[in-house]
Design an enzyme around this catalytic site. Structure first.
Site, PDB file in Angstrom:
ATOM      1  N   LYS C  76      38.566  -0.690  -2.894  1.00  0.00           N
ATOM      2  CA  LYS C  76      39.439  -1.097  -4.009  1.00  0.00           C
ATOM      3  C   LYS C  76      39.039  -2.479  -4.501  1.00  0.00           C
ATOM      4  O   LYS C  76      38.675  -3.356  -3.695  1.00  0.00           O
ATOM      5  CB  LYS C  76      40.878  -1.099  -3.504  1.00  0.00           C
ATOM      6  CG  LYS C  76      41.965  -1.334  -4.558  1.00  0.00           C
ATOM      7  CD  LYS C  76      43.337  -1.180  -3.904  1.00  0.00           C
ATOM      8  CE  LYS C  76      44.474  -1.403  -4.916  1.00  0.00           C
ATOM      9  NZ  LYS C  76      45.794  -1.308  -4.286  1.00  0.00           N
ATOM     10  N   SER C 171      49.144   1.540  -6.334  1.00  0.00           N
ATOM     11  CA  SER C 171      48.125   0.944  -7.166  1.00  0.00           C
ATOM     12  C   SER C 171      46.685   1.266  -6.757  1.00  0.00           C
ATOM     13  O   SER C 171      45.760   0.865  -7.444  1.00  0.00           O
ATOM     14  CB  SER C 171      48.279  -0.573  -7.181  1.00  0.00           C
ATOM     15  OG  SER C 171      48.152  -1.065  -5.877  1.00  0.00           O
ATOM     16  N   SER C 195      51.306   1.571  -2.070  1.00  0.00           N
ATOM     17  CA  SER C 195      50.123   1.665  -2.923  1.00  0.00           C
ATOM     18  C   SER C 195      48.968   2.486  -2.394  1.00  0.00           C
ATOM     19  O   SER C 195      48.045   2.757  -3.148  1.00  0.00           O
ATOM     20  CB  SER C 195      49.602   0.260  -3.242  1.00  0.00           C
ATOM     21  OG  SER C 195      50.551  -0.420  -4.009  1.00  0.00           O
TER      22      SER C 195
END
Lengths: 139, 544, 524
Positions: C76, C171, C195
């Site tokens: 990420k 997210s 997330s």
């Protein structure tokens, strides 16, 4: 999105009553009295501006939302900083293991002078509300 | 200072004293002194007296190899941004890791200041924006600092002769560990600020002294004592000129019996002398302001050393709210003592308060007491010895090498050596006269081979640093005392014969006049006569 | 091959059925042809191929570093990667190239993993849809699956196909989508309020949130320091255990990692759940929970019951307040963590030059999106002297009550909690953006957030497809540092439900590999 009607109202509200300088006036539509002074104070402390009425509304909604906390009875409850509160802090030996990387550090800086980071002059505080051009003052 | 003119460089209207003699006193000295009927700052004719209140926040840089929360080096005057780690520069994703040495330094200091050490202390973030604070916050200890509730005893002289010393105490509110900031260099000509983060993250101990002081002298004396303690412990080099010890003073004034006045904070004080000046100026400024019907703003001021006055600091305008928040990346700092130490713990992870206590060196107050006891010198002497870097060692070294009693040696050290060094702004290390030279000289004196006047002369020569030994100078300048008793007797007789009036006075009972005759004999012998012997001879001749 | 699990492909590498370079090339090609998913912000083709080459050398000499050697992974874009742009999907960090790598990234690289690129996210990890980043939203790969197209896209309006795509969740949507679309075999996400688990559920992959303090956060650009953890996204539970094993343990660079020794574990093949006590927290039957998910949850409980486990209803009475509590604590920490972004040392810097303060203010105005700025302002409000006790400290107290709820339940003999992960399956993007970020987050985090409050480990396991043909995941929450037990139960469950594999055209085209994965009967 410059929905400015709220802004005009805010300024209008501030100027309409002339009893004494710097008196706080509540922002309309909010159960919590978030005054213009507080909004201005926040902008200075956070160095982030509300930009438009949405920003102010967002804050008001956030406060309203947070107020639900007061429904919970927390008598006798200790605040919790972290789930690791019963652990102890790791101690490092006093050895020099870092530093000496001036080039790497300066590489990511947009502006530099020789081996210094460079900032504009002094820490001249942002102008007071009356002198600003931000949303809170605009019309 | 005239009220209408904001500025300095006038004569102070009133001179007030504080700390009139006596024993240790806590709290405002002015109140104590007025109780004794001594002088308290007098107001304008008829107005109530003022009680100045001074508190201090002292930041001492911890003496360690690496910084408080990162592994970059602690180094004064390194090339810009060369001892900065990713964490110091606040690169996102970097985390603090505490340096054990810094924790130990704070514990040592806390113990030396008689504090309670908090076995569990916490870290917080203090938020504000400044170019030399890359993260936008400083990690400090606001809620639960590492040490609390201590005391510091310090002494000051009530007169210039150093003959009357008063011991005072100031309460230590707390000691907290925190990060130092970087340095911003304002370059107004090019409208920019250069930022050097070398100092960012260096460990600091903030020592908070309660407002128990009442004037610049007390503040300076307290800080001086703290400085000596830190240097003795080795927890900080505490050299003010290198920014390793910085003092902020909180000053207010009020009338006795009334609540404390609004206080101002005076920052940017980097010497003891300026500290005393700044505090005294600020007290005076506040008194005048209030007496002229003005008010004191709760503001931050800086000390302008050139003008000798305090001025408001522009940078710190506006309401400040530091929005303290617990530092989430640092679990509680746990310290142990021998009782609470768990069995199977990794010793590298342990800071043991008891062990540190055992290993504390003699603090200045203990050292002084030992000097007084061991050498029979006065307390004020011991203060001066410790106050001057290297002077104690010098003194002890001389004492070892000479037969002269320490009580006498001290006079030579403090009156002659020290005043010479001060006159020429030299440190003890830089002294052209070393301890063995002085010892040799004092031996000559002690053996009565020279008079004390002659000794002073020789000392004067030694200062020149020409490499001659005391004995050489004595021989060169022919300063030996006359050993021949007969010759001396003759000279005494000659003087007696020439001073008929004085002789009569002496015989009539005025023995003080004898000194004049001694002086004449000294002159005749060009200082080469032993005044004690001369006195004996004269007395024999006149009073037998 | 691309659809195999991490362990399977690792075995294939060892046997020489495929080389690291081939594998890497195929993944890179698939990334290109699934660009519409927008899972990746940065793809580092050159360095990936180089790493693959190095791995190949090691395999050839019979000395691979471990199971992860040669395995393509994605990270990420809020993890620092040395020499590779790290943006957090924000203007503020566009062009920022960190000089160091996060500990977890370094550990993976040290094991020989091949880093393909940095995945897309909500700006600074604030959001539950991966829609609020400056590189555009992430599209759930399932939007393009045969399963979804069959059920949800009306055949008469093919042009609607493009506007009908659903969100990936957030997210860590990019990481979840990357794994889901087979472009990598494992991805790192982060989990602060759900997330990692939320996008895992929406994208039909396994999303593990480890216990707070188990895995280093050094190098993870923080959202809420006291709740963030690196998250692991994989195709199956066993793969998650493998990755966990290579990442967990004390990091001297992160003072919030525990100093206890961590022993990597292997999940047993034969699992007996009859000795376990499974708790069903009634408060997780939250308003807005779709009937579909409710039914699935019930079925799952029955599954355990039928296997002999003790399934009981439990209560976590303060669940309802965890979102409010999170809102205050999160915004406060955000306000603090974002204070470092001023343009002076790195990142975006405004041209405004009048004074330091005005430069800072302009930089932050230009660099942050509305979501971030809104949280900064709210957070600062709660930290003001006059509000600190009433809001921040109050929230900290409520946090303790929430954590205590879990303690009580676990102390009463419950081993694992079983709950839904999300309130519904993934919604179409056009619907999602109708509500603002904070509202959405508040709604979507409701089932996942409390585990972050209490620091507990939790995992989302893909369970079945919804009526619309989209994945639904169920969540297991375990005791602190008991990942072994948690993953064991999750693995057992995974075996029972046999979640179907996504059928993507693009993957079929790229994947003419040795393995043919069977499509087994699904759970729904």
């Amino acid at each position: 999105m410059r929905a400015l009607s709220l802004g005009r109202w805010l300024r209008g509200a501030v100027r309409a009553r002339s009893d004494g300088p710097g008196r706080a006036r509540p922002v309309p539509g909010s159960p919590q009295k978030v005054t213009v002074d507080v909004l201005d104070h926040l902008e200075h402390l956070a160095l982030v501006d509300f930009r438009d009425s949405e920003g102010v509304e967002r804050l008001q909604k956030a406060i309203q939302f947070a107020d639900q906390l007061h429904e919970v009875n927390t008598d006798g409850v200790e605040p919790m900083d972290s789930v690791l509160e019963d652990r102890c802090l790791y101690l490092r030996e006093d050895d020099v293991t870092e530093g000496n990387c001036t080039k790497e550090l300066l590489k990511n800086a947009r502006e530099k002078v020789e081996e210094y980071f460079v900032a504009p002059p002094g820490n001249i505080p942002l102008p007071k509300l009356e002198e600003q051009e931000t949303y809170l003052q605009s019309s | 200072m005239v009220a209408a003119v904001r500025g300095c460089g006038g004569v102070w209207r009133r001179v007030w004293q504080c700390g009139a003699g006596g024993s240790a006193s806590l709290g405002q000295c002015a109140a104590a002194s007025s109780a004794r009927g001594a002088v308290a700052p007098a107001g304008k004719s008829g107005l109530a007296p003022w009680v100045p209140v001074v508190g201090l926040e002292i930041h001492a840089q911890i003496s360690s190899n690496s910084k408080l929360f990162s592994g970059s080096q602690v180094q004064f005057a390194a090339p810009p941004n060369s001892v900065v780690s990713f964490f110091d520069a606040s690169l996102p994703g970097t985390l603090p890791v505490i340096n054990r040495r810094c924790v130990e330094a704070a514990v040592m200091t806390g113990l030396a200041l008689n504090c309670s050490i908090n076995k569990r202390s916490l870290f917080d973030r203090k938020h504000y924006f400044y170019a030399d604070l890359p993260a936008g916050y400083q990690i400090t200890q606001q809620r639960v600092p590492i040490a609390v509730n201590g005391t510091l005893s310090y002494s000051l002289c009530t007169d210039h002769k150093m003959s009357q010393m008063v011991t005072k105490t100031v309460r230590i509110k707390q000691i907290q560990l925190e990060q130092d900031s970087g340095k911003s260099l304002h370059d107004d000509s090019r409208s920019q600020t250069l930022v050097d983060l070398n100092r960012a993250g260096v460990g600091l101990m903030e020592v908070v002294m309660e407002p128990d002081m009442c004037c610049g002298k007390e503040a300076a004396a307290a800080v001086r004592e703290l400085q000596l303690i830190l240097q003795t412990l080795g927890s900080s080099h505490a050299v003010m000129a290198e920014g390793q010890l910085r003092v902020d003073a909180n000053v207010s004034v009020h009338h006795p019996g009334e609540p404390y006045g609004v206080r101002t904070e005076v920052k940017n004080i980097n010497s003891l002398r300026f500290l005393a000046k700044a505090v005294d100026y600020e007290i005076q400024r506040q008194i005048e302001e209030l007496e002229n019907g003005g008010t004191i703003l709760n503001e931050t001021r800086a000390f302008d050393s050139k003008l000798g006055c305090t001025v408001p600091m522009r940078d710190k305008e506006g309401k400040q709210d530091y929005r303290f928040m617990p530092e989430p990346n640092l679990p509680p700092l746990i310290l142990y003592d021998t009782k609470s130490l768990p069995a199977n713990i990794n010793h590298q992870q342990v800071v043991n308060i008891d062990r540190i206590h055992e290993r504390l060196p003699d603090l200045p107050s203990v050292k002084r007491a030992k000097l007084v006891e061991q050498y029979g010198i006065l307390p004020e002497h011991s203060f001066t010895l410790l106050n001057e870097d290297g002077l104690t060692e010098f003194f002890e070294s001389v004492v070892k090498r000479t037969q002269m009693k320490p009580k006498k040696v001290i006079g030579w050290i403090l009156n002659d050596l020290l005043s010479y060094l001060n006159q020429h702004s030299l440190t003890v290390k830089e002294s052209p006269v070393n301890s063995s030279m002085l010892a040799d000289l004092l031996n000559l004196l002690e053996k009565k081979e020279i008079s004390s006047t002659a000794a002073k002369q020789v000392l004067g020569e030694l200062w020149k640093g020409e490499g001659k030994t005391p004995l050489e100078i004595v021989k060169e300048k022919k300063l030996e005392l006359i050993q021949d008793q007969e010759a001396l007797e003759q000279i005494c007789q000659a003087v007696i014969d020439g001073q008929k009036n004085e002789v009569m006075a002496i015989k009539a009972g005025n023995h003080k006049v004898l000194n004049k005759l001694i002086g004449l004999v000294q002159r005749k012998t060009q200082g080469r006569s032993n005044p004690v012997l001369v006195k004996q001879l004269l007395e024999k001749k006149l009073l037998d | 091959m691309l659809r195999a699990s991490l362990r399977e492909v690792s075995a294939a590498l060892k046997e020489g059925h495929v080389t690291p370079t081939e594998l890497c090339q195929r993944c890179l090609a698939l990334i290109k042809s699934t660009k519409f998913v927008n899972a990746y912000i940065t793809v580092v083709e050159e360095t990936a191929l180089k790493q693959a080459e190095e791995s190949e050398k090691r395999y050839r000499t019979g000395q691979p570093l471990g199971v992860l050697d040669g395995i393509p992974i994605a990270v990420k874009d809020n993890f620092s990667t040395a020499g590779i742009e790290t943006t957090c999907a924000s203007e503020m960090l566009k062009g920022y190239i960190p000089p160091y790598s996060a500990t977890v990234v370094q550990k993976l690289l040290d094991q020989g993993a091949v880093l393909l690129g940095k995945t897309n996210l909500d700006e600074f990890a604030m959001g539950s849809g991966s829609t609020d980043g400056v590189f555009g939203p992430v599209r759930n790969p399932w939007s393009y699956s045969r399963q979804y197209k069959e059920k949800s896209v009306p055949k008469s309006h093919p042009e609607d196909e493009d506007s009908n795509w659903v969100i990936a969740g957030g997210s860590s949507g990019g990481s979840a989508a990357a794994v889901s679309s087979f472009t990598c075999f494992a991805a790192l996400g982060s989990d602060t309020g759900g997330s990692t688990r939320n996008p895992a559920a929406h994208c039909g992959v396994v999303g593990l949130k480890p216990t707070y303090g188990l895995i280093s956060r050094h190098g993870l650009i923080p959202l809420v320091n006291s709740m963030d953890v690196p998250g692991i996204l994989t195709r199956c539970v066993d793969d998650a255990a493998v990755v966990l094993g290579s990442l967990a343990g004390h990091d001297p660079k992160d003072s919030t990692t525990i100093q206890d020794n961590f022993k990597p574990f292997e999940l047993p093949n034969l699992i007996d759940v009859s000795k376990l006590s499974i708790g069903i927290p009634k408060e997780y039957h939250a308003p807005g929970l779709s009937s579909e998910i409710l039914a699935l949850w019930s079925k799952a409980a029955d599954l355990f019951k039928n296997a002999g486990a003790n399934v009981i209803e439990v209560s976590l009475p303060h669940t309802h307040y965890s979102i409010v509590c999170y809102h205050v604590l999160c915004t406060a920490e955000v306000a603090s963590n974002m204070a470092r972004f001023d343009g002076l040392e790195y990142g975006h810097r405004s041209d405004m030059n009048k004074s330091t303060e005005s430069m800072y203010a302009a930089t932050r105005r230009e660099g942050f999106n509305d979501v971030v700025r809104g949280r900064i302002l709210s957070g600062n409000y709660f930290l003001l002297k006059q509000n600190y006790e009433n809001y921040f400290v109050k929230a900290q107290k409520v946090r303790r009550l929430i954590a205590n709820d879990f303690m009580k339940v676990f102390r009463s003999g419950v081993d694992i909690l079983l709950t839904p992960t999300t309130l519904s399956d993934a919604v179409p993007y056009i619907e999602f953006i109708k509500e603002d970020n904070r509202t959405r987050s508040a709604q979507d985090d409701i089932l996942t957030q409390a585990a972050n409050m209490a620091g507990l480990p939790a995992i989302s396991v893909p369970t079945a497809l919804s009526e619309r043909g989209l994945p639904i995941g169920l969540q297991f929450i375990g005791r602190s540092f008991q990942e072994n037990q948690l993953l064991t139960v999750a693995r057992w469950f995974e075996k029972q439900v046999k979640f179907p594999m996504i059928e993507l055209e693009e993957v079929k085209r790229h994947d003419h590999g040795v393995f043919q994965h069977q499509k087994s009967a699904s759970f729904s």
